[in-house]
Scaffold this active site. Structure first.
Site, short mmCIF file in Angstrom:
data_model
loop_
_atom_site.label_atom_id
_atom_site.label_comp_id
_atom_site.label_asym_id
_atom_site.label_seq_id
_atom_site.Cartn_x
_atom_site.Cartn_y
_atom_site.Cartn_z
N GLU A 129 7.11 -3.69 4.58
CA GLU A 129 5.83 -3.68 3.86
C GLU A 129 6.08 -3.25 2.41
O GLU A 129 7.21 -2.99 2.01
CB GLU A 129 4.84 -2.72 4.54
CG GLU A 129 5.28 -1.27 4.52
CD GLU A 129 4.37 -0.35 5.35
OE1 GLU A 129 3.43 -0.82 6.00
OE2 GLU A 129 4.65 0.88 5.34
N ASP A 184 0.95 5.21 -2.18
CA ASP A 184 1.12 3.80 -2.51
C ASP A 184 0.88 3.51 -3.99
O ASP A 184 0.09 2.61 -4.36
CB ASP A 184 0.14 2.94 -1.68
CG ASP A 184 0.20 3.24 -0.20
OD1 ASP A 184 1.29 3.54 0.31
OD2 ASP A 184 -0.87 3.16 0.46
#
Ligand code: FUB
Length: 345
Positions: free
Chosen positions: A244, A31
């Site tokens: 997301e 991420d």
């Protein structure tokens, strides 16, 4: 989140064909939110660990506890792990699952924004502050008021204002907030409370931040993605709907909203005229990587544009043990982005 079938993958061959190598290999990282602060690249990733949590469709196996900031003097230089920046044990309101973070720089202070589950099992977004881009960061005692779900990403506007984008469905709980309060019914079902396939998809959220970057200055608004006919992308359009990992960058005066499609494993983007959108779907930035999740950021370094992303190639396909990577992206004259294949043919 179903485990990807990995038995058939020859990782030696795949890693030779990979577009890029892990930036660090002594720990697992994911991420990546990348920024240039004071002419240096700083990457704010999740720090993946194997905490022994069983795999489930809510992402319980993503049981991360802390953050390390990675820095690079230039895009080709060695990536340096600057050690512990923030641990969940130091965040009064957070119990577990320190998921995808982001950071911002304002007036000599650095702000780390991060999602975590509170003791009530609900994801919220917190802020921690430091005098240094690598931390250590001191957390605020409470989560941001009115925050929920996961994956914060902060855009700095030219006028010095900041906007936070956030949200994620399934384990990210966005679908539980449809009425404005948390719906705790069917806790084990990641798809309960989602819209029907023929209804508009759930959207990421955006809120302008207060001047001190510690709170929202407004109620979060919907980040609507439109199709080529100007209609909202539908919930059943799994290859294009938001799942997301939102991110926004500006290129040639336009706002690019990019995101993960989750169960179809793509990074896609849509273009708009202002921070709130709406944004019109334009295409894919990254085809699927090894590993279930795909998550990215986009950052300009010395006039070139880079996609920071992750895959699970180093761990030979273990979904929750990922590695951050970087690859250059290029734009066409019409502003569209050329799709990257993470492994060359
Ligand atoms: O790293 C945990 C979660 O996996 C992130 O919050 C999502 O975006 C996905 O990458």
């Amino acid at each position: 989140m179903p485990e990807q079938a990995i038995d058939h993958i020859d990782f030696e061959t795949l890693n030779k064909k990979a577009l890029s190598k892990p930036l660090v290999s002594h720990i697992y990282t994911a991420d990546p939110s990348a920024h240039v602060f004071n002419n240096k690249i700083y990457i704010y990733p999740s720090h993946d660990v194997d905490a022994g949590e069983a795999f489930d469709d809510l992402g319980s196996h993503f049981a991360m506890e802390d953050y390390h900031v990675i820095s690079m003097d230039s895009i080709d230089s060695v990536a340096v792990d600057n050690g512990l920046a923030l641990h969940v044990n130091d965040v009064p309101w957070a119990e577990k699952q320190m998921w995808a973070p982001d950071a911002a720089h304002k007036n000599g202070k650095y702000y780390l924004f991060f999602p975590a589950k509170g003791y009530d099992g609900i994801f919220r977004i917190g802020v921690a502050v430091s005098d240094s881009p690598i931390g250590p960061f001191k957390p605020q005692p409470e989560a941001i008021k009115g925050s929920f779900s996961i994956d914060p990403a902060v855009l700095e506007e030219n006028d010095g204002s900041y906007y936070m984008y956030f949200g994620g469905i399934w384990g990210g709980q966005l679908q539980r907030w449809r009425t404005g309060t948390f719906n705790a019914e069917h806790p084990e079902n990641p798809t309960a409370h989602l819209p029907k396939d023929n209804e508009p998809a759930l959207t990421a959220k955006v809120a302008k931040m207060t001047d001190d970057l510690l709170e929202f200055s407004e109620t979060p608004k919907d980040v609507v993605i439109l199709d080529e006919k100007g209609n909202p992308i539908l919930a059943g359009d799994n290859e294009r709907r938001f799942f997301e990992g939102p991110w926004v960058h500006k290129y040639n005066g336009k706002y690019y909203f990019s995101y993960s499609t989750g169960d179809t494993h793509l990074i896609c983007y849509a273009i708009g005229d202002n921070p709130y959108g709406p944004f019109t779907y334009k295409g894919k930035i990254l085809n699927p990587v090894v590993g279930w999740t795909s998550h990215h950021s986009i950052c300009e370094v010395n006039g070139k544009w880079y996609l920071f992303y992750h895959d699970s190639s180093l761990s030979k396909g273990v979904t929750h043990l990922r590695s951050i990577k970087v690859a250059e992206i290029t734009y066409n004259d019409d502003g569209t982005i050329n799709t990257l294949n993470p492994y060359k043919d």
